[in-house]
Design a protein around this motif. Structure first.
Motif, mmCIF file in Angstrom:
data_model
loop_
_atom_site.group_PDB
_atom_site.id
_atom_site.type_symbol
_atom_site.label_atom_id
_atom_site.label_comp_id
_atom_site.label_asym_id
_atom_site.label_seq_id
_atom_site.Cartn_x
_atom_site.Cartn_y
_atom_site.Cartn_z
ATOM 1 N N UNK A 145 -3.482 11.367 11.535
ATOM 2 C CA UNK A 145 -2.213 10.648 11.379
ATOM 3 C C UNK A 145 -2.046 9.586 12.462
ATOM 4 N N UNK A 146 -3.156 8.969 12.854
ATOM 5 C CA UNK A 146 -3.115 7.994 13.938
ATOM 6 C C UNK A 146 -4.008 6.800 13.597
ATOM 7 N N UNK A 147 -3.399 5.616 13.518
ATOM 8 C CA UNK A 147 -4.189 4.406 13.332
ATOM 9 C C UNK A 147 -4.909 4.015 14.617
ATOM 10 N N UNK A 148 -4.367 4.455 15.778
ATOM 11 C CA UNK A 148 -5.017 4.144 17.055
ATOM 12 C C UNK A 148 -6.406 4.768 17.125
ATOM 13 N N UNK A 149 -6.496 6.039 16.733
ATOM 14 C CA UNK A 149 -7.800 6.706 16.735
ATOM 15 C C UNK A 149 -8.745 6.045 15.737
ATOM 16 N N UNK A 150 -8.195 5.681 14.585
ATOM 17 C CA UNK A 150 -9.010 5.022 13.567
ATOM 18 C C UNK A 150 -9.608 3.728 14.103
ATOM 19 N N UNK A 151 -8.794 2.920 14.796
ATOM 20 C CA UNK A 151 -9.285 1.647 15.308
ATOM 21 C C UNK A 151 -10.297 1.850 16.434
ATOM 22 N N UNK A 152 -10.163 2.915 17.207
ATOM 23 C CA UNK A 152 -11.166 3.217 18.231
ATOM 24 C C UNK A 152 -12.517 3.560 17.596
ATOM 25 N N UNK A 153 -12.474 4.296 16.496
ATOM 26 C CA UNK A 153 -13.708 4.622 15.776
ATOM 27 C C UNK A 153 -14.357 3.338 15.234
ATOM 28 N N UNK A 196 0.274 -2.036 12.240
ATOM 29 C CA UNK A 196 1.373 -2.719 12.924
ATOM 30 C C UNK A 196 2.711 -2.058 12.602
ATOM 31 N N UNK A 197 2.922 -1.683 11.359
ATOM 32 C CA UNK A 197 4.178 -1.036 10.985
ATOM 33 C C UNK A 197 4.328 0.320 11.658
ATOM 34 N N UNK A 198 3.210 1.031 11.844
ATOM 35 C CA UNK A 198 3.260 2.321 12.535
ATOM 36 C C UNK A 198 3.636 2.163 14.004
ATOM 37 N N UNK A 221 -8.655 -2.072 22.402
ATOM 38 C CA UNK A 221 -7.388 -2.470 23.027
ATOM 39 C C UNK A 221 -6.178 -2.134 22.165
ATOM 40 N N UNK A 222 -6.384 -1.987 20.864
ATOM 41 C CA UNK A 222 -5.280 -1.644 19.976
ATOM 42 C C UNK A 222 -4.620 -0.324 20.370
ATOM 43 N N UNK A 223 -5.401 0.560 20.995
ATOM 44 C CA UNK A 223 -4.901 1.876 21.385
ATOM 45 C C UNK A 223 -3.804 1.787 22.447
ATOM 46 N N UNK A 224 -3.838 0.726 23.260
ATOM 47 C CA UNK A 224 -2.978 0.673 24.449
ATOM 48 C C UNK A 224 -1.749 -0.221 24.296
ATOM 49 N N UNK A 225 -1.487 -0.767 23.139
ATOM 50 C CA UNK A 225 -0.368 -1.705 23.032
ATOM 51 C C UNK A 225 0.432 -1.488 21.759
ATOM 52 N N UNK A 226 1.736 -1.866 21.874
ATOM 53 C CA UNK A 226 2.633 -1.884 20.719
ATOM 54 C C UNK A 226 3.359 -3.214 20.604
ATOM 55 N N UNK A 227 3.046 -4.132 21.505
ATOM 56 C CA UNK A 227 3.717 -5.423 21.511
ATOM 57 C C UNK A 227 3.131 -6.342 20.437
ATOM 58 N N UNK A 252 0.825 -1.214 0.000
ATOM 59 C CA UNK A 252 0.000 0.000 0.000
ATOM 60 C C UNK A 252 0.858 1.262 0.000
ATOM 61 N N UNK A 253 1.818 1.353 0.907
ATOM 62 C CA UNK A 253 2.645 2.560 1.003
ATOM 63 C C UNK A 253 3.561 2.697 -0.203
ATOM 64 N N UNK A 254 4.153 1.587 -0.650
ATOM 65 C CA UNK A 254 5.027 1.627 -1.821
ATOM 66 C C UNK A 254 4.269 2.076 -3.059
#
Length: 461
Positions: free
Chosen positions: A425-433, A298-300, A354-360, A40-42
């Motif tokens: 510019x945040x996937x965390x906010x997107x996933x919360x929505x 995940x890459x972000x 829960x995606x908002x609170x983790x990077x593991x 997608x990014x490429x």
């Protein structure tokens, strides 16, 4: 719709071969959409466009494929599902392959629209014909057909990653276009059947034929009604009421034809089907957001591209398990699809939040598995909800209108999510929505059952 006559169904072995082909249709349809997230990014950088444009193009592709599903209702009354699948898959594969030559975001958008248009006459016929070939094993056959997209989500992105490394994203998408031509083989297998077929809804009883005769006479009488108008009154140039009366009668006749062809009366006769369409509209938003932005999210968070792709495998495996669980349990138990759907939506909402609170990576893997399972269960419930809310004769029409709701939802969701990311510019906010959207889904789908329960409580026995 072309449907098998009870005395001329294909041989048992042949119908199972057709089922394998329908499995492959879903495999490459959703698998290809999921694979676009690998590069997608490429692709966005190479085309010198924004993520919003690319996201809208992908959303419109799958959205149009569902929106144009309603066109299949009259088409299936005239052509066999096999012929439609051959035509549609040829158009879709051509559009996808031509993206190899795209040089801008506009080119990509137009070719994705062409791909979506081709897919529109592949998806619904491949789903609707299951009830024709497997009336005795509908739940199990539907599970196998829908299982194809889950397996595609799990395995095709892994192949696509290797193709990108070897041939760049352009070579990868060219090969994906060639792979999507497989649907022609399935269509040929279906079209080659020498069995005689009849049109869906064509009555096999004298009572049914009498009903069609009455409808035809009513339609003819509507068109012929202007003959009762005073001709001197119509010929008077100073008064156009006669002309307007004739136009109104023709409009009523056209309206009746339109309602009969597309079976829009299903909303009047089955009012609860409206809530199902609303639910599927919102499902499309969360489905699109998860399937396209799982890898970029995940890459972000600092996950390497190689490990991020593994999330699609985990999510795909869980998606398969979700479809199998809901499908086979529905065949064995008398599960209420609305209650099952509501519970799955709540679980999916929790995973998105829960995606908002983790990077593991380990936790992200668990969340991908939960969402994969939930979306797989909801996709399986999609067909079961349609079948539960209408009669078998109206199942293709219900499936087409639900697909229309999904198509509009994906198009709107693609635009909304793309703009949301460009702004935050945040996937965390997107996933919360997306989590909030799942909560709304659960409320809508369960509302008719709650209303029935409340009415039963206040009604004296």
């Amino acid at each position: 719709m072309k449907i098998m006559d009870s005395q001329s169904r294909p041989r048992p072995k042949k119908r199972w071969l057709i089922l394998v082909g329908l499995f492959a249709v879903g495999y490459f349809d959703i698998g290809t959409l999921k694979s676009l997230g690998v590069f997608l990014e490429e692709m966005t950088d190479d085309l010198q466009t924004s993520l919003a444009v690319v996201g809208v193009a992908i959303g419109l592709c799958h959205g149009i494929a569902h929106c144009f599903a309603v066109v299949n209702v009259p088409l299936l009354k005239r052509f066999s599902a096999g012929k439609l699948i051959i035509t549609g898959s040829s158009i879709a594969a051509t559009g996808l392959s031509l993206i190899y030559f795209a040089t801008s975001g506009i080119h990509f958008l137009l070719l994705m629209l062409l791909t979506g248009f081709g897919s529109s006459v592949v998806i619904l016929p491949s789903h609707a014909c299951v009830i024709d070939y497997f009336p005795d094993h509908f739940e199990i056959a539907t599970t196998i057909v829908l299982l194809g997209s889950g397996v595609g989500m799990m395995t095709l992105p892994l192949l696509t990653e290797q193709l990108v490394m070897a041939y760049s994203w352009r070579g990868a998408i060219l090969i994906l276009g060639a792979l999507n031509l497989h649907s022609c083989v399935t269509g040929l297998l279906m079209a080659s059947s020498s069995q005689q077929r009849r049109v869906l809804g064509e009555p096999s009883t004298l009572a049914g034929r009498a009903q069609i005769g009455e409808d035809h006479e009513e339609l003819v009488s509507l068109i012929n009604e202007p003959a009762t108008v005073d001709p001197h009154y119509i010929a008077d140039d100073r008064n156009d009421d006669g002309v307007f009366c004739f136009i109104a009668i023709i409009a009523r006749a056209a309206k009746k034809i339109f309602l009969d062809i597309f079976d829009i009366k299903v909303f009047r006769d089955c009012p609860r089907f409206i809530t199902i369409c609303m639910t599927h509209f919102i499902l499309a938003v969360s489905f699109y957001g998860w399937i396209v932005f799982l890898i970029p999210n995940a890459e972000a968070k600092g996950i390497s591209p190689g490990r991020a792709v593994l999330l699609t495998t985990i999510g795909g495996a869980a998606n398969i398990f979700g479809r199998l669980t809901v499908g086979f349990q529905a065949a064995r138990l008398n599960l209420k699809p609305q209650v099952t759907y509501c519970f799955i939506s709540i679980v999916s909402a929790g995973a998105f939040f829960c995606n908002f609170f983790t990077k593991r990576f380990s936790i992200l893997s668990c969340l991908a598995a939960i969402n994969g399972f939930a979306i797989g269960g909801k996709v399986m419930s999609f067909n079961l909800l349609c079948k539960d809310s209408v009669s078998d004769e109206r199942y293709p029409a219900a499936l087409s209108f639900s697909s229309l709701a999904v198509g509009i939802g994906e198009a709107v969701g693609a635009l909304f999510i793309g703009l949301l990311y460009d702004y935050t510019k945040s996937f965390d906010i997107m996933f919360c929505v997306l989590g909030a959207a799942n909560i709304l889904e659960s409320c809508i789908i369960i509302s008719p059952i709650i209303m029935d329960w409340m009415v039963a409580m206040v009604t004296p026995r």
